[in-house]
Design a protein around this motif. Structure first.
Motif, PDB file in Angstrom:
ATOM      1  N   LEU A 106      51.409  56.704  48.731  1.00  0.00           N
ATOM      2  CA  LEU A 106      50.674  56.653  47.497  1.00  0.00           C
ATOM      3  C   LEU A 106      50.514  55.374  46.761  1.00  0.00           C
ATOM      4  O   LEU A 106      49.985  55.208  45.783  1.00  0.00           O
ATOM      5  CB  LEU A 106      51.096  57.588  46.632  1.00  0.00           C
ATOM      6  N   ASP A 107      51.145  54.166  47.454  1.00  0.00           N
ATOM      7  CA  ASP A 107      51.179  53.007  46.991  1.00  0.00           C
ATOM      8  C   ASP A 107      49.695  52.121  47.349  1.00  0.00           C
ATOM      9  O   ASP A 107      48.862  52.758  48.156  1.00  0.00           O
ATOM     10  CB  ASP A 107      52.198  51.965  47.110  1.00  0.00           C
ATOM     11  N   TYR A 108      49.289  51.218  46.854  1.00  0.00           N
ATOM     12  CA  TYR A 108      48.111  50.428  47.074  1.00  0.00           C
ATOM     13  C   TYR A 108      47.927  50.181  48.342  1.00  0.00           C
ATOM     14  O   TYR A 108      46.987  50.233  49.008  1.00  0.00           O
ATOM     15  CB  TYR A 108      47.661  49.393  45.909  1.00  0.00           C
ATOM     16  N   PRO A 109      49.021  49.305  48.886  1.00  0.00           N
ATOM     17  CA  PRO A 109      48.800  48.870  50.351  1.00  0.00           C
ATOM     18  C   PRO A 109      48.393  50.030  51.257  1.00  0.00           C
ATOM     19  O   PRO A 109      47.439  49.852  52.310  1.00  0.00           O
ATOM     20  CB  PRO A 109      49.880  48.110  50.748  1.00  0.00           C
ATOM     21  N   ALA A 110      49.101  51.268  51.024  1.00  0.00           N
ATOM     22  CA  ALA A 110      49.057  52.188  52.096  1.00  0.00           C
ATOM     23  C   ALA A 110      47.663  53.077  51.854  1.00  0.00           C
ATOM     24  O   ALA A 110      46.901  53.429  52.832  1.00  0.00           O
ATOM     25  CB  ALA A 110      50.031  53.378  51.641  1.00  0.00           C
ATOM     26  N   LEU A 111      47.182  53.069  50.685  1.00  0.00           N
ATOM     27  CA  LEU A 111      45.953  53.869  50.283  1.00  0.00           C
ATOM     28  C   LEU A 111      44.563  52.811  50.717  1.00  0.00           C
ATOM     29  O   LEU A 111      43.748  53.413  51.314  1.00  0.00           O
ATOM     30  CB  LEU A 111      46.022  54.084  48.897  1.00  0.00           C
ATOM     31  N   SER A 112      44.794  51.668  50.411  1.00  0.00           N
ATOM     32  CA  SER A 112      43.813  50.716  50.765  1.00  0.00           C
ATOM     33  C   SER A 112      43.687  50.405  52.402  1.00  0.00           C
ATOM     34  O   SER A 112      42.514  50.062  52.869  1.00  0.00           O
ATOM     35  CB  SER A 112      43.908  49.496  50.312  1.00  0.00           C
ATOM     36  N   ALA A 113      44.738  50.907  53.194  1.00  0.00           N
ATOM     37  CA  ALA A 113      44.518  51.103  54.430  1.00  0.00           C
ATOM     38  C   ALA A 113      43.605  51.992  55.098  1.00  0.00           C
ATOM     39  O   ALA A 113      43.157  52.083  56.084  1.00  0.00           O
ATOM     40  CB  ALA A 113      46.038  50.937  55.173  1.00  0.00           C
ATOM     41  N   ARG A 114      43.729  53.140  54.334  1.00  0.00           N
ATOM     42  CA  ARG A 114      42.959  54.322  54.495  1.00  0.00           C
ATOM     43  C   ARG A 114      41.377  54.176  54.036  1.00  0.00           C
ATOM     44  O   ARG A 114      40.549  54.552  54.708  1.00  0.00           O
ATOM     45  CB  ARG A 114      43.512  55.457  53.861  1.00  0.00           C
TER      46      ARG A 114
END
Length: 400
Positions: A106-114
């Motif tokens: 739920l951090d930005y790097p993980a979410l923006s990867a999706r």
């Protein structure tokens, strides 16, 4: 009913004032705002003021018009559902508002990867990431030591969380600016806003940092006087206290004319043309005005001041304001009596904005926790009734 932000979907994970206020403001302008909470509710689910039965009037006030989904965020499957909601496809989706910084998925790097064009707007305490709230920031910036009667030594805290309120509205502007950028370029981004930076910026915008660093002045307490111009509170014959302001030249001239203190001021030879002149002469001006107010009731002063178009206002308690001010009633089209689940009907405000191109939207109640879980999972993620039922049976999702 159409609205300016119709077609926008914002996923909100938040607590307390700034972020929930931003989400509510967006919802009142027509955005679909989906608040995701833990199964037991958010950190502010029981925040005061509360009813006799324990229902939070604060929570109901900050979440009007939103949808509610309740998910077990301690379970990996619940975290995956949350991430899927945030990154769900759609031109008006992919907007995430939070002051509860997520980790891992739920951090930005993980979410923006999706979802590469994800817009995540996050509130933090300080720019270094330290925890801070309005009531800890304000003391450190000087306002409590400049508030209160002259000569007082103890700090005076403010009951209004001003920095939270300002931050909430800045979050709205930040989301809209980021979405406008995405519409032009297709790019998403993380935008972080520190509560202390908002307060520090306002300290500069209001000229206070300049006053200290350029003028070498650490502003002392001046009671209820309006700093740098003329404004003062007065007690009327019936005990009513009012505040009167002579900030502009028109306001000042009108005050002098209605109260008839012009000849007395002229006899003293006072120079009162500028705001600063009136500030320096405030005690002598007040000495002439105080007897005028003391000889008249609040109603008499109101009649005279309103007829002359002067700038003034009465002092009231919260209860007095609700009972007496027509702007806090259904006479004001912003307000309506709304049936709030778990509380009952009471007066609620809609958006203060009156649009020329859109009809005014009546205020909507806050949802019950998990009220929209099934509908949102079906509409946004396309889950079938069997899948949703299984999630509810396993305690991953709750439906009110």
């Amino acid at each position: 009913m159409t609205a300016p932000l119709h077609g926008m979907r914002v996923i909100e994970s938040s607590a307390f004032v700034a972020a929930p206020l931003a989400g509510m403001t967006l919802a009142q302008m027509g955005a679909e705002v989906i608040r995701v909470d833990r199964l037991q509710g958010g950190l502010d689910a029981a925040r005061w003021p509360v009813t006799d039965s324990g229902a939070s009037l604060f929570w109901a006030g900050m979440n009007k018009g939103k949808r509610s989904v309740a998910i077990d965020l301690s379970a990996p499957e619940g975290v995956e559902l949350m991430a899927a909601l945030i990154t769900a496809p759609g031109p008006g989706a992919g907007l995430f508002l939070t002051n509860l910084r997520g980790k891992g998925p739920l951090d930005y790097p993980a979410l923006s990867a999706r979802r590469a064009d994800l817009i995540m707007v996050s509130v933090i305490g300080t720019r270094r990431g330290e925890p801070a709230v309005d009531y800890t920031i304000n003391p450190g910036l000087g306002f409590p030591l400049a508030t209160g009667p002259a000569g007082m030594t103890e700090p005076v805290g403010h009951v209004l969380p001003a920095w939270d309120c300002i931050t909430g509205q800045m979050l709205v502007g930040t989301i809209l600016a980021a979405e406008r950028h995405r519409l032009r370029t297709g790019e998403g981004q993380l935008a972080e806003l520190a509560l202390k930076d908002v307060a520090a910026a306002m300290l500069g915008h209001l000229g206070i940092i300049g006053e200290v660093t350029v003028n070498g002045v650490d502003r002392p307490r001046h009671g209820n006087a309006l700093y740098g111009a003329y404004g003062q509170d007065f007690l009327c014959a019936d005990g009513q206290r009012i505040m009167v302001v002579g900030l502009t030249d028109r306001q000042w001239r009108g005050l002098v004319k209605v109260t008839g203190i012009g000849p007395a001021l002229e006899a003293e030879g006072l120079e009162l043309r500028g705001e600063g002149d009136r500030w320096h002469a405030r005690d002598r001006i007040t000495a002439h005005l105080a007897p005028w107010f003391a000889a008249r009731t609040g109603a008499e002063v109101a009649r005279l001041f309103d007829a002359a178009g002067l700038t003034w206002g009465p002092y009231r308690s919260f209860a007095g304001a609700v009972a007496e001010d027509p702007d806090l009633s259904e006479e004001n089209p912003m307000f309506a009596r709304v049936e709030q689940p778990g509380i009952g009907p009471y007066l609620m405000p809609g958006s203060p904005v009156a649009w020329s191109g859109f009809a005014r939207r009546p205020p909507a109640p806050a949802p019950r926790l998990g009220q929209d879980s099934e509908a949102v999972l079906a509409e946004v993620l396309g889950l079938g009734s069997g899948q949703i039922g299984a999630l509810i049976d396993r305690g991953i999702v709750a439906q009110a």
